[in-house]
Design an enzyme around this catalytic site. Structure first.
Site, mmCIF file in Angstrom:
data_model
loop_
_atom_site.group_PDB
_atom_site.id
_atom_site.type_symbol
_atom_site.label_atom_id
_atom_site.label_comp_id
_atom_site.label_asym_id
_atom_site.label_seq_id
_atom_site.Cartn_x
_atom_site.Cartn_y
_atom_site.Cartn_z
ATOM 1 N N GLU A 281 9.022 -9.255 -2.208
ATOM 2 C CA GLU A 281 9.495 -7.965 -1.696
ATOM 3 C C GLU A 281 11.014 -7.974 -1.692
ATOM 4 O OE1 GLU A 281 8.914 -5.220 2.277
ATOM 5 O OE2 GLU A 281 9.403 -7.335 2.407
ATOM 6 N N ASP B 83 7.141 -11.939 1.526
ATOM 7 C CA ASP B 83 7.815 -10.988 2.404
ATOM 8 C C ASP B 83 9.329 -11.182 2.357
ATOM 9 O OD1 ASP B 83 7.265 -9.015 4.607
ATOM 10 O OD2 ASP B 83 8.405 -10.476 5.775
ATOM 11 N N ASP C 279 -0.093 -12.980 2.150
ATOM 12 C CA ASP C 279 1.291 -12.651 2.468
ATOM 13 C C ASP C 279 1.989 -13.935 2.896
ATOM 14 O OD1 ASP C 279 3.368 -10.595 3.343
ATOM 15 O OD2 ASP C 279 1.563 -9.367 3.174
ATOM 16 N N HIS D 163 1.597 -0.996 3.390
ATOM 17 C CA HIS D 163 1.504 -0.844 4.838
ATOM 18 C C HIS D 163 2.826 -0.405 5.475
ATOM 19 C CE1 HIS D 163 3.287 -4.643 4.010
ATOM 20 N NE2 HIS D 163 3.658 -4.750 5.281
ATOM 21 N N ASP D 164 3.910 -0.341 4.694
ATOM 22 C CA ASP D 164 5.215 0.084 5.223
ATOM 23 C C ASP D 164 5.566 1.508 4.816
ATOM 24 O OD1 ASP D 164 5.667 -2.432 6.326
ATOM 25 O OD2 ASP D 164 6.781 -3.156 4.572
HETATM 26 O O1 TEU Z 1 9.222 -5.476 5.248
HETATM 27 C C1 TEU Z 1 10.580 -5.674 5.033
HETATM 28 C C2 TEU Z 1 11.447 -4.499 4.823
HETATM 29 O O2 TEU Z 1 12.597 -4.681 4.529
HETATM 30 C C3 TEU Z 1 11.028 -3.076 4.985
HETATM 31 O O3 TEU Z 1 10.140 -2.564 4.110
HETATM 32 C C4 TEU Z 1 10.771 -2.738 6.413
HETATM 33 O O4 TEU Z 1 9.437 -2.525 6.677
HETATM 34 C C5 TEU Z 1 11.504 -1.469 6.694
HETATM 35 O O5 TEU Z 1 12.851 -1.759 6.558
HETATM 36 C C6 TEU Z 1 11.259 -0.989 8.079
HETATM 37 O O6 TEU Z 1 11.839 0.287 8.154
HETATM 38 C C7 TEU Z 1 8.428 -6.595 5.475
HETATM 39 C C8 TEU Z 1 7.001 -6.218 5.819
HETATM 40 O O7 TEU Z 1 6.418 -5.585 4.733
HETATM 41 C C9 TEU Z 1 7.005 -5.409 7.056
HETATM 42 O O8 TEU Z 1 5.738 -4.938 7.403
HETATM 43 C C10 TEU Z 1 7.571 -6.253 8.165
HETATM 44 O O9 TEU Z 1 7.745 -5.473 9.313
HETATM 45 C C11 TEU Z 1 8.919 -6.878 7.787
HETATM 46 O O10 TEU Z 1 8.925 -7.425 6.491
HETATM 47 C C12 TEU Z 1 9.260 -8.016 8.707
HETATM 48 O O11 TEU Z 1 8.476 -9.120 8.419
#
Ligand code: TEU
Length: 573
Positions: A263, A207, A101, A340-341
């Site tokens: 992402e 990310d 990541d 994981h989200d």
């Molecule tokens: O996620 C960024 C993101 O915009 C979303 O998927 C976020 O998790 C969601 O808006 C929350 O409701 C990435 C990572 O995948 C995530 O785990 C992190 O928390 C985030 O960035 C910050 O680094």
């Protein structure tokens, strides 16, 4: 004209690991690198060929490692840099690749760069982060704009020492780096990218890749009149310098032939997505679009009720991500339902009732394995793990995204029991926590996640259904969800052109019950039929001279109806 050879990452099947929850080798209740190492043969046996490891860098863990204190050091509870190098070597030894990541939109507020930046206005690193003076309205200090953060509240944090605000699109402990400063960018490339590329990693999942160039910092339009803070995703994503920054970053990656999957939140505009993933743009290899996983979300993600979407909208979202390949021959796409989200896909898109969950897991596997693009599988998805139950208490939710939301509802509603019950119901359906519970390895203490003799309990509560859903049992059972994933991944590889590269057409977008699509590649054609209901549905197979049943997710024959949650793939001639 010679056709260039296909890039390896197009045909890759990528398995995502969340280190804290995968496997705990030393009994401290937290997963670790040696735990991953001990299960590499299991991972390989699924039929995947690439592993993506979520942040394993040193971090205060305010956002589970997405708040990085030191890019060049492994988080000590996960292991050491030597453990990481050994892990990379062992993954390669098995013929697999490894992707890390890359979190470079922000750092932790404990990163040495930010500590310097916040120490004084004339520190050389002051401009490495985004600092702004206050505004004053009727004599009252207010932040520079009304933007709402991704975890609720303002995106601005007041810093007493230097009397300015700094920007954080996520939590206050995650200050945003200033990509406008070229010295900052060079430091990022060196510390976060080259350090690990030199140690053999094959690429990065990048990310929040579309947030580096923030664009216009004016107030966002009022979409939630009850709040001081307004959704601003369309302003801070996809800003004017994105292409320039990504091309510069790509120059570094190209030297190592490293792959990227970015992402890409808040970007429903396909033409915009195309600019990132068309090969000639030299920006990213592919992105994760949010069209599918955002389905059923409310205006503020959790402001919704379970399954608040229709099957046609789900299919349209899939069609939209599939359409990238048609829009430009040099573009690429991804297939994923979990990470994981996200909450578990069986719970969100099929049914997690005991009598349906296995069928639901197999149906989604069949559907995903027939879609074009690089396929991503999240730990536990291959076992058909589901959301934790409604009766679990709020204290089982550990994620800042969930706990902040619940707090916000409590404050806004003055602890109204009905509002709080609705918030909890929504979290039971959509919270990120569901993907973060310990992996169910066995019907054993701690579900086999921690060693049986451990005295510490796992950092999140293990599921209660491991007796019927665990990796060890499923590994020996070809009728299990895992057995079916293995079969589908083998079929995907056997018909790689058709399934990974073929053209997608939805034959009946408006059906509320069935998802019926074809895949076409030169002379080959496949028909995929998925019953997204819990009842038997009659089906009509298009009139073709010959059809061969390739697979039924329930092991049925070429019958005229589909069982509840059954999927089938036919080859047509
Ligand atoms: O996620 C960024 C993101 O915009 C979303 O998927 C976020 O998790 C969601 O808006 C929350 O409701 C990435 C990572 O995948 C995530 O785990 C992190 O928390 C985030 O960035 C910050 O680094």
């Amino acid at each position: 004209m010679t056709i260039p050879p296909r890039k390896w990452w197009k045909d890759a099947i990528i398995y995502q690991i969340y280190p804290a929850s995968f496997k705990d080798s030393n009994g401290d209740g937290v997963g670790d690198l040696n735990g991953i190492l001990s299960e590499l043969d299991y991972i390989h046996s699924i039929g995947v060929n690439t592993i993506w490891i979520c942040p394993m860098y040193d971090s205060p863990q305010v956002d589970m490692g997405y708040d990085i204190r030191d890019y060049e050091k492994v988080y000590p509870p996960y292991g050491t840099n030597e453990d990481m190098e050994r892990l990379i070597g062992e993954i390669h030894k098995r013929g697999m690749r490894v992707v890390l990541d890359l979190v470079v939109n922000h750092t932790s507020d404990q990163h040495a760069w930010f500590r310097e930046s916040r120490s004084s206005k004339d520190n050389p690193k002051r401009d490495w982060y985004i600092w702004r003076p206050a505004r004053y309205v009727d004599g009252k200090r207010v932040p520079p704009n009304n933007w709402l953060g991704n975890f609720g509240g303002s995106v601005w944090q007041w810093d007493d020492l230097t009397q300015e605000y700094y920007l954080h699109l996520f939590c206050p402990e995650q200050p945003d780096l200033n990509w406008e400063n070229s010295a900052t960018r060079q430091a990022i490339y060196k510390s976060a990218m080259e350090f690990w590329l030199e140690r053999g990693v094959d690429g990065f999942r990048v990310d929040t890749v579309n947030m580096y160039s923030k664009g216009d910092m004016s107030d966002a339009p009022i979409t939630d009149p009850g709040s001081e803070w307004q959704f601003a995703g369309y302003q801070y994503c996809n800003g004017p310098r994105m292409a320039e920054f990504l091309r510069e970053m790509n120059e570094v990656l190209e030297r190592y032939d490293a792959m990227t999957v970015g992402e890409c939140p808040h970007t429903p505009d396909m033409e915009r997505v195309l600019q990132y993933v068309s090969a000639k743009a030299k920006q990213l290899n592919m992105v994760f679009q949010f069209d599918v996983v955002d389905i059923g979300h409310g205006p503020y993600k959790f402001q919704t009720t379970p399954k608040n979407y229709t099957l046609p909208s789900f299919k349209r979202a899939i069609a939209s991500t599939q359409s990238l390949l048609r829009r430009a021959p040099d573009a690429w796409t991804t297939v994923f339902l979990e990470n994981h989200d996200q909450a578990r896909s069986i719970s969100r898109f099929t049914s997690d009732a005991p009598q349906h969950r296995v069928a639901g897991g197999k149906l989604l596997s069949l559907m995903m394995c027939a879609l074009s693009g690089t396929l991503f599988l999240y730990q536990g998805q291959e076992l058909g793990m589901i959301n934790f139950p409604e009766r679990w208490d709020m204290s089982e939710y550990k994620d800042i995204d969930s706990t902040n939301y619940y707090k916000m509802v409590a404050e806004r509603s003055n602890n109204d029991p009905e509002a709080l019950a609705a918030a909890k119901k929504s979290l039971q359906h959509l919270a990120r926590d569901h993907a973060r519970v310990p992996m169910s390895w066995a019907d054993a203490p701690f579900n086999g996640f921690s060693p049986p003799e451990s005295t510490s309990t796992p950092w999140m509560r293990p599921l209660e259904d491991a007796a019927t859903c665990n990796a060890r049992q499923q590994a020996g059972d070809k009728d299990s969800v895992l057995g079916f994933w293995k079969k589908m991944l083998a079929l995907r590889r056997a018909h790689n052109d058709l399934f990974v590269h073929g053209e997608f057409d939805d034959l009946d977008v408006e059906s509320e019950e069935l998802f019926v699509f074809t895949k076409t590649w030169r002379g080959e054609k496949a028909l995929v039929m998925c019953n997204f209901t819990d009842k038997v549905v009659q089906m009509e197979v298009p009139d073709v001279s010959k059809r061969e049943l390739l697979v039924s997710s329930l092991g049925r024959g070429d019958e005229e109806n589909l069982e509840a949650w059954e999927g089938r793939v036919y080859l047509l001639a």
